[in-house]
Design a protein around this motif. Structure first.
Motif, PDB file in Angstrom:
ATOM      1  N   UNK A  19       1.043  -1.035  -0.037  1.00 18.00           N
ATOM      2  CA  UNK A  19       0.228   0.162   0.058  1.00 18.00           C
ATOM      3  C   UNK A  19       0.852   1.248   0.181  1.00 18.00           C
ATOM      4  N   UNK A  20       2.051   1.106   0.991  1.00 22.78           N
ATOM      5  CA  UNK A  20       2.722   2.297   0.952  1.00 22.78           C
ATOM      6  C   UNK A  20       3.627   2.590  -0.196  1.00 22.78           C
ATOM      7  N   UNK A  21       4.021   1.754  -1.012  1.00 24.40           N
ATOM      8  CA  UNK A  21       4.804   1.896  -2.122  1.00 24.40           C
ATOM      9  C   UNK A  21       3.951   2.179  -3.530  1.00 24.40           C
ATOM     10  N   UNK A  22       2.859   1.553  -3.512  1.00 23.61           N
ATOM     11  CA  UNK A  22       1.786   1.769  -4.753  1.00 23.61           C
ATOM     12  C   UNK A  22       1.411   3.189  -4.520  1.00 23.61           C
ATOM     13  N   UNK A  23       1.136   3.692  -3.345  1.00 28.03           N
ATOM     14  CA  UNK A  23       0.652   5.198  -3.095  1.00 28.03           C
ATOM     15  C   UNK A  23       1.933   5.988  -3.560  1.00 28.03           C
ATOM     16  N   UNK A  24       3.092   5.549  -3.523  1.00 27.49           N
ATOM     17  CA  UNK A  24       4.122   6.426  -3.807  1.00 27.49           C
ATOM     18  C   UNK A  24       4.405   6.353  -5.221  1.00 27.49           C
ATOM     19  N   UNK A  25       4.117   5.253  -6.031  1.00 30.03           N
ATOM     20  CA  UNK A  25       4.147   5.380  -7.274  1.00 30.03           C
ATOM     21  C   UNK A  25       3.056   5.932  -8.098  1.00 30.03           C
ATOM     22  N   UNK A  26       1.749   6.060  -7.503  1.00 33.19           N
ATOM     23  CA  UNK A  26       0.714   7.027  -8.017  1.00 33.19           C
ATOM     24  C   UNK A  26       0.988   8.231  -7.981  1.00 33.19           C
ATOM     25  N   UNK A  27       1.698   8.800  -6.959  1.00 31.21           N
ATOM     26  CA  UNK A  27       2.155  10.154  -6.894  1.00 31.21           C
ATOM     27  C   UNK A  27       3.095  10.500  -7.883  1.00 31.21           C
ATOM     28  N   UNK A  28       4.134   9.609  -8.031  1.00 29.54           N
ATOM     29  CA  UNK A  28       4.917   9.771  -9.391  1.00 29.54           C
ATOM     30  C   UNK A  28       4.317   9.857 -10.665  1.00 29.54           C
ATOM     31  N   UNK A 449      13.490   3.422  -8.663  1.00 30.36           N
ATOM     32  CA  UNK A 449      12.212   3.245  -8.166  1.00 30.36           C
ATOM     33  C   UNK A 449      11.782   4.470  -7.001  1.00 30.36           C
ATOM     34  N   UNK A 450      10.292   4.536  -6.984  1.00 30.62           N
ATOM     35  CA  UNK A 450       9.993   5.648  -6.261  1.00 30.62           C
ATOM     36  C   UNK A 450      10.551   5.737  -4.811  1.00 30.62           C
ATOM     37  N   UNK A 451      11.039   4.310  -4.320  1.00 22.78           N
ATOM     38  CA  UNK A 451      11.507   4.474  -2.888  1.00 22.78           C
ATOM     39  C   UNK A 451      12.990   4.690  -3.019  1.00 22.78           C
ATOM     40  N   UNK A 452      13.522   5.266  -4.048  1.00 24.93           N
ATOM     41  CA  UNK A 452      14.965   5.455  -4.244  1.00 24.93           C
ATOM     42  C   UNK A 452      15.448   6.742  -3.295  1.00 24.93           C
ATOM     43  N   UNK A 453      16.476   6.919  -2.639  1.00 24.03           N
ATOM     44  CA  UNK A 453      16.900   8.010  -2.042  1.00 24.03           C
ATOM     45  C   UNK A 453      18.395   8.137  -2.151  1.00 24.03           C
ATOM     46  N   UNK A 454      18.916   9.301  -2.781  1.00 23.16           N
ATOM     47  CA  UNK A 454      20.167   9.417  -3.010  1.00 23.16           C
ATOM     48  C   UNK A 454      20.608  10.635  -2.373  1.00 23.16           C
ATOM     49  N   UNK A 455      21.860  10.499  -1.706  1.00 20.72           N
ATOM     50  CA  UNK A 455      22.495  11.519  -0.881  1.00 20.72           C
ATOM     51  C   UNK A 455      23.801  10.962  -0.298  1.00 20.72           C
ATOM     52  N   UNK A 505      13.361  14.952  -7.126  1.00 19.27           N
ATOM     53  CA  UNK A 505      14.244  15.974  -7.008  1.00 19.27           C
ATOM     54  C   UNK A 505      15.822  15.593  -7.903  1.00 19.27           C
ATOM     55  N   UNK A 506      16.129  14.191  -7.762  1.00 19.85           N
ATOM     56  CA  UNK A 506      17.105  13.732  -8.412  1.00 19.85           C
ATOM     57  C   UNK A 506      16.724  13.526  -9.768  1.00 19.85           C
ATOM     58  N   UNK A 507      15.531  13.088 -10.176  1.00 22.39           N
ATOM     59  CA  UNK A 507      15.259  12.700 -11.860  1.00 22.39           C
ATOM     60  C   UNK A 507      15.407  13.847 -12.339  1.00 22.39           C
ATOM     61  N   UNK A 508      14.887  15.145 -11.738  1.00 20.26           N
ATOM     62  CA  UNK A 508      14.713  16.406 -12.422  1.00 20.26           C
ATOM     63  C   UNK A 508      16.041  16.884 -12.880  1.00 20.26           C
ATOM     64  N   UNK A 509      17.040  16.459 -12.292  1.00 27.43           N
ATOM     65  CA  UNK A 509      18.567  16.932 -12.416  1.00 27.43           C
ATOM     66  C   UNK A 509      18.990  16.029 -13.145  1.00 27.43           C
ATOM     67  N   UNK A 510      18.551  14.812 -13.581  1.00 31.73           N
ATOM     68  CA  UNK A 510      19.072  13.781 -14.800  1.00 31.73           C
ATOM     69  C   UNK A 510      20.177  12.925 -13.636  1.00 31.73           C
ATOM     70  N   UNK A 511      20.101  12.790 -12.572  1.00 35.77           N
ATOM     71  CA  UNK A 511      20.784  11.885 -11.717  1.00 35.77           C
ATOM     72  C   UNK A 511      20.386  10.296 -12.223  1.00 35.77           C
ATOM     73  N   UNK A 512      19.208  10.357 -12.792  1.00 34.09           N
ATOM     74  CA  UNK A 512      18.832   8.778 -13.248  1.00 34.09           C
ATOM     75  C   UNK A 512      18.170   9.188 -14.582  1.00 34.09           C
ATOM     76  N   UNK A 513      17.984   7.846 -15.290  1.00 31.19           N
ATOM     77  CA  UNK A 513      17.676   8.242 -16.849  1.00 31.19           C
ATOM     78  C   UNK A 513      15.941   7.676 -16.569  1.00 31.19           C
ATOM     79  N   UNK A 514      15.431   7.875 -15.479  1.00 29.15           N
ATOM     80  CA  UNK A 514      13.966   7.748 -15.285  1.00 29.15           C
ATOM     81  C   UNK A 514      13.693   7.102 -14.163  1.00 29.15           C
ATOM     82  N   UNK A 515      12.237   7.295 -13.601  1.00 29.07           N
ATOM     83  CA  UNK A 515      11.736   6.552 -12.470  1.00 29.07           C
ATOM     84  C   UNK A 515      10.670   5.729 -13.057  1.00 29.07           C
TER      85      UNK A 515
END
Length: 549
Positions: A19-28, A449-455, A505-515
């Protein structure tokens, strides 16, 4: 070895995770839809009134019907350049900002049976002008084309550099000129550069078709010129129309800048398909083994990852829902157990997988170094599944040489010559990001994935470090500790890290190739491996074998 799930998919914990991660994906997914809408509704309406196709309609007409398109970096530009945004009553569009998908659509698709790299300007986003992120995204596609050894097809409709930010797009090494440098290099490497001009191609943007091997234009709708009519009038006093200055008739009959002239967009895109059909065919991307379905459903992937990002979980639970038939030949399963390594297949394509099961210690780093060398020697692409807080720290680990052994892993990953794919499924922190083939290590593709955290470290760790330093400063001055100030510093740090490590935030700056949605992981990786299949180098680039670690 046949992987089996150890999870109870009917448990309350599994359901809560889902439920938590499906909600996170829906938001993305909501934000992705806002980006795919392109520029403002007014700009889109004006564009359609001129009888033109929207950018993704153009891409769809270029591609073979019914074939997948691996669109990249849809969230590029998210939340950036808001000072240039028009007022909008839609909250999602306001959050998105004015530079939808960075102003260009990029990806890998199939044209005339052949995989190609596609770049299409979106003229509804500030007239197709290049913001800094637009430029970064365009250059990223060219890097992907070079790594995958793909022809490039450019659907050009651009006003050139976004003039209010010219200092950030024009003069430097990785600015506008690099596009044309790359085009020259790619063409010299045998990778065709092809353009369809569907609108204006102005100023520096005129060099995209000018640097192309073949160019198609649309009569009465497309134009190529270094200086547009306003600049020509200002410089020379001469008044000319778009068509007189650089229309299709001028460039196909007089200047020779373009090669084919078509009556409308549909005809121009069809002409490009004909051109691509004449290109040398790549090696067949047929998988060497018959694809087999995973043992478990991809719909269960969101239930695998705990709600608490600091809670460890077995990455084999991801693999059994992604790889073919659960068949996983694990490497050193009893050594360096905080890293899972092994050979599997995804849609019939072999892949060497490294997946985190906690922080890396010296044994895990040495295991990885051995495994990466072995995969490189056997010409098997590497897949990194990142969920890593970093390396173990402390006196015992430093004395055991964690820095030395971690450097071995980093060196092996950096020098591996086989294709590398990275998927960030959870945390990606510190040197763990580097050793597991983060952005700086040039993975051919990197998804999240939507659960990714990069710092550089987790928010909790950063807050603890900063409050410890502040406390030491008080003690050095022999003053009493201001607990309110420490609490404020801690909360500010946690909030800052939460915002800036979040996937959008990261995907906006091309830290990845897509969520991507977790359930789409197998399809996305399968498409990438299929495109890579024709580009594998024939032999290792090292002159030695595998060093046992």
């Amino acid at each position: 070895m046949l992987l089996r799930t150890q999870l109870d998919v009917s448990s309350d914990t599994f359901t809560a995770n889902q439920e938590h991660h499906e909600a996170a994906w829906r938001a993305v997914a909501d934000v992705i839809r806002a980006h795919k809408a392109g520029g403002s509704p007014k700009a889109a309406a004006r564009h359609k009134e001129r009888g033109k196709l929207l950018v993704r309609e153009r891409v769809a007409q270029l591609l073979d019907p019914g074939t997948p398109f691996l669109e990249l970096s849809v969230l590029a530009g998210h939340g950036l350049y808001r000072e240039f945004a028009e007022r909008d009553s839609d909250a999602l569009l306001t959050e998105r900002g004015p530079c939808a998908s960075g102003g260009v659509v990029t990806g890998i698709g199939i044209v005339a049976g052949q995989p190609v790299a596609v770049m299409a300007n979106d003229p509804t986003v500030k007239g197709g002008s290049y913001f800094p992120i637009t430029l970064k995204k365009h250059l990223r596609l060219q890097a992907i084309a070079a790594n995958f050894r793909l022809p490039c097809v450019y659907l050009v409709d651009s006003g050139g550099a976004f003039l209010p930010m010219q200092e950030e797009v024009f003069p430097d090494r990785e600015h506008f000129g690099r596009i044309f440098y790359n085009m020259a290099q790619l063409s010299a490497a045998g990778l065709p550069q092809l353009s369809v001009v569907l609108g204006r191609s102005t100023a520096g943007g005129a060099y995209v078709p000018a640097m192309s091997d073949e160019v198609v234009m649309v009569r009465g709708a497309s134009a190529i010129y270094l200086g547009g009519p306003p600049l020509v009038e200002a410089a020379t006093g001469e008044r000319v129309s778009d068509e007189e200055l650089g229309g299709a008739d001028v460039h196909c009959r007089i200047s020779g800048v373009a090669d084919r002239m078509e009556k409308d967009e549909a005809s121009a895109l069809a002409a490009m398909r004909e051109i691509v059909a004449t290109l040398p065919r790549p090696h067949a991307a047929t998988p060497p083994h018959p694809p087999q379905e995973p043992l478990r459903s991809a719909d269960e992937l969101t239930g695998v990852v705990p709600v608490n990002p600091s809670q460890p979980y077995d990455p084999r639970e991801i693999l059994v829902r992604v790889i073919d038939a659960g068949d996983f030949v694990e490497f050193k399963p009893h050594y360096g157990v905080t890293l899972v390594c092994g050979i599997a297949r995804i849609m019939g394509f072999p892949v060497a997988i490294l997946a985190n099961f906690g922080p890396l210690d010296a044994a895990a780093a040495l295991k990885a170094s051995h495994f990466v060398q072995m995969a490189d020697q056997r010409r098997i692409p590497l897949l990194f599944l990142q969920n890593i807080p970093g390396f173990f720290v402390g006196k015992a680990h430093e004395r055991a040489g964690i820095a030395r052994d971690g450097a071995k892993m980093v060196r092996c990953v950096a020098n591996a010559s086989v294709p590398k794919l990275t998927l960030v499924v959870g945390g990606s922190h510190g040197a763990g990001n580097y050793s597991m083939c983060g952005r700086a290590y040039d993975p051919h593709l990197l998804f999240a994935w939507p659960s990714a955290k990069v710092s550089v470290m987790s928010g909790e760790a950063a807050a603890s470090v900063l409050t410890t330093i502040k406390t030491a400063q008080y003690e050095a001055r022999n003053t009493s500790v201001d607990q309110a100030q420490l609490a404020s510093l801690r909360q500010k740090t946690l909030a800052d890290y939460a915002q800036k490590s979040e996937v959008k935030y990261g995907s906006a700056r091309l830290w990845d190739d897509g969520v991507i949605a977790p359930r789409d992981t197998r399809n996305v990786l399968g498409l990438a491996l299929s495109a890579l299949a024709s580009g594998l180098p024939p032999q290792p680039t090292t002159a030695w074998g595998v060093y046992r670690m």
